[in-house]
Design a protein around this motif. Structure first.
Motif, PDB file in Angstrom:
ATOM      1  N   PHE A  34      10.640  -3.170   0.004  1.00 54.23           N
ATOM      2  CA  PHE A  34      10.045  -2.186   0.904  1.00 54.23           C
ATOM      3  C   PHE A  34      11.030  -1.774   2.002  1.00 54.23           C
ATOM      4  O   PHE A  34      11.242  -0.583   2.243  1.00 54.23           O
ATOM      5  CB  PHE A  34       8.753  -2.738   1.522  1.00 54.23           C
ATOM      6  N   MET A  35      11.623  -2.756   2.672  1.00 56.42           N
ATOM      7  CA  MET A  35      12.543  -2.450   3.785  1.00 56.42           C
ATOM      8  C   MET A  35      13.780  -1.685   3.301  1.00 56.42           C
ATOM      9  O   MET A  35      14.213  -0.731   3.950  1.00 56.42           O
ATOM     10  CB  MET A  35      12.954  -3.735   4.507  1.00 56.42           C
ATOM     11  N   ALA A  36      14.345  -2.093   2.177  1.00 55.41           N
ATOM     12  CA  ALA A  36      15.520  -1.401   1.642  1.00 55.41           C
ATOM     13  C   ALA A  36      15.155   0.029   1.254  1.00 55.41           C
ATOM     14  O   ALA A  36      15.889   0.984   1.575  1.00 55.41           O
ATOM     15  CB  ALA A  36      16.075  -2.157   0.439  1.00 55.41           C
ATOM     16  N   ASP A  37      14.023   0.200   0.595  1.00 54.55           N
ATOM     17  CA  ASP A  37      13.587   1.530   0.164  1.00 54.55           C
ATOM     18  C   ASP A  37      13.379   2.459   1.356  1.00 54.55           C
ATOM     19  O   ASP A  37      13.897   3.579   1.378  1.00 54.55           O
ATOM     20  CB  ASP A  37      12.295   1.406  -0.651  1.00 54.55           C
ATOM     21  N   ILE A  38      12.652   2.002   2.338  1.00 54.40           N
ATOM     22  CA  ILE A  38      12.371   2.841   3.515  1.00 54.40           C
ATOM     23  C   ILE A  38      13.661   3.139   4.276  1.00 54.40           C
ATOM     24  O   ILE A  38      13.866   4.256   4.747  1.00 54.40           O
ATOM     25  CB  ILE A  38      11.317   2.164   4.419  1.00 54.40           C
ATOM     26  N   SER A  39      14.542   2.164   4.396  1.00 52.35           N
ATOM     27  CA  SER A  39      15.807   2.378   5.103  1.00 52.35           C
ATOM     28  C   SER A  39      16.648   3.454   4.421  1.00 52.35           C
ATOM     29  O   SER A  39      17.190   4.344   5.083  1.00 52.35           O
ATOM     30  CB  SER A  39      16.608   1.076   5.183  1.00 52.35           C
ATOM     31  N   ILE A  40      16.741   3.367   3.101  1.00 51.43           N
ATOM     32  CA  ILE A  40      17.514   4.373   2.362  1.00 51.43           C
ATOM     33  C   ILE A  40      16.873   5.748   2.511  1.00 51.43           C
ATOM     34  O   ILE A  40      17.559   6.747   2.744  1.00 51.43           O
ATOM     35  CB  ILE A  40      17.642   3.981   0.880  1.00 51.43           C
ATOM     36  N   ILE A  80       4.901  -4.448  -6.141  1.00 49.90           N
ATOM     37  CA  ILE A  80       4.252  -4.339  -4.831  1.00 49.90           C
ATOM     38  C   ILE A  80       5.196  -3.691  -3.821  1.00 49.90           C
ATOM     39  O   ILE A  80       4.806  -2.760  -3.105  1.00 49.90           O
ATOM     40  CB  ILE A  80       3.787  -5.721  -4.335  1.00 49.90           C
ATOM     41  N   GLY A  81       6.436  -4.169  -3.736  1.00 49.81           N
ATOM     42  CA  GLY A  81       7.399  -3.593  -2.790  1.00 49.81           C
ATOM     43  C   GLY A  81       7.636  -2.118  -3.030  1.00 49.81           C
ATOM     44  O   GLY A  81       7.650  -1.315  -2.095  1.00 49.81           O
ATOM     45  N   GLY A  82       7.794  -1.737  -4.300  1.00 53.57           N
ATOM     46  CA  GLY A  82       7.996  -0.328  -4.628  1.00 53.57           C
ATOM     47  C   GLY A  82       6.774   0.515  -4.344  1.00 53.57           C
ATOM     48  O   GLY A  82       6.866   1.607  -3.779  1.00 53.57           O
ATOM     49  N   ALA A  83       5.612   0.009  -4.716  1.00 53.63           N
ATOM     50  CA  ALA A  83       4.373   0.768  -4.499  1.00 53.63           C
ATOM     51  C   ALA A  83       4.114   0.984  -3.011  1.00 53.63           C
ATOM     52  O   ALA A  83       3.762   2.099  -2.592  1.00 53.63           O
ATOM     53  CB  ALA A  83       3.193   0.043  -5.151  1.00 53.63           C
ATOM     54  N   ILE A  84       4.320  -0.049  -2.213  1.00 46.12           N
ATOM     55  CA  ILE A  84       4.093   0.095  -0.769  1.00 46.12           C
ATOM     56  C   ILE A  84       5.121   1.050  -0.158  1.00 46.12           C
ATOM     57  O   ILE A  84       4.792   1.820   0.754  1.00 46.12           O
ATOM     58  CB  ILE A  84       4.106  -1.290  -0.072  1.00 46.12           C
ATOM     59  N   GLY A  85       6.353   1.030  -0.660  1.00 43.56           N
ATOM     60  CA  GLY A  85       7.357   1.989  -0.180  1.00 43.56           C
ATOM     61  C   GLY A  85       6.934   3.420  -0.421  1.00 43.56           C
ATOM     62  O   GLY A  85       7.060   4.282   0.458  1.00 43.56           O
ATOM     63  N   ASN A  86       6.398   3.700  -1.602  1.00 45.64           N
ATOM     64  CA  ASN A  86       5.952   5.063  -1.898  1.00 45.64           C
ATOM     65  C   ASN A  86       4.650   5.406  -1.171  1.00 45.64           C
ATOM     66  O   ASN A  86       4.453   6.557  -0.753  1.00 45.64           O
ATOM     67  CB  ASN A  86       5.823   5.267  -3.405  1.00 45.64           C
TER      68      ASN A  86
END
Length: 171
Positions: free
Chosen positions: A26-32, A113-119
């Protein structure tokens, strides 16, 4: 005090122990995504050519994977948010029931979960999902996607792999 004693073993012994991986995704996805939104111009004309088959770019996706339903009036934002939250809840439940030693499934669930929450974050905050990875061959471009999408696909692949492995063990 007794509830703390019950909770601590649950975290140590169940698949919930792997939720840290969801947080990293989640953190990496949102940061990018925030970097892309701040530093790149929007659209295909502003793409950065990296390799003969790969570009960075900044585009919006109002739908789901591969821009599915992106041409709809906006209801899909809430539909996909609801699905993602429901799936995440189910996966957390399964992680709670799974032993922490079931690494492959717990890692798969955490990636999803991490990917879904990022989106979901993108849909709730921006009204669209930020995509930035563009792979292509000649004139054919795979639909643009992001780290969250990749994590979801890898997680789903790991679940399938585990199912195939389990099927072979039973035979």
């Amino acid at each position: 005090m007794t509830s703390d004693k019950k909770t601590l073993p649950l975290l140590k012994e169940s698949g919930l122990r792997w939720l840290w991986l969801a947080g990293i995704i989640f953190m990496a996805d949102i940061s990018i995504k925030l970097f892309v939104m701040k530093e790149m111009g929007y659209g295909w004309a502003n793409r950065i050519e990296v390799l003969p088959f790969f570009n960075f770019l900044y585009v919006h996706n109002y739908g789901a994977a591969f821009s599915f339903l992106s041409d709809q009036a906006g209801w899909q934002r809430w539909f996909f948010t609801g699905i993602a939250i429901s799936v995440c809840g189910l996966l957390v439940y399964w992680m709670r029931k799974a032993p922490q030693k079931d690494k492959l499934n717990n890692i798969a669930y955490a990636l999803i979960i991490g990917g879904a929450i990022g989106n979901v974050f993108d849909r709730l905050v921006h009204g669209f999902v930020v995509d930035y990875l563009d792979f292509y061959w000649g004139n054919y471009h795979w639909p643009a996607f992001n780290l969250a999408d990749a994590a979801i696909c890898i997680g789903a692949g790991l679940i399938i792999l585990d199912g195939l492995r389990s099927g072979k063990k039973e035979q």
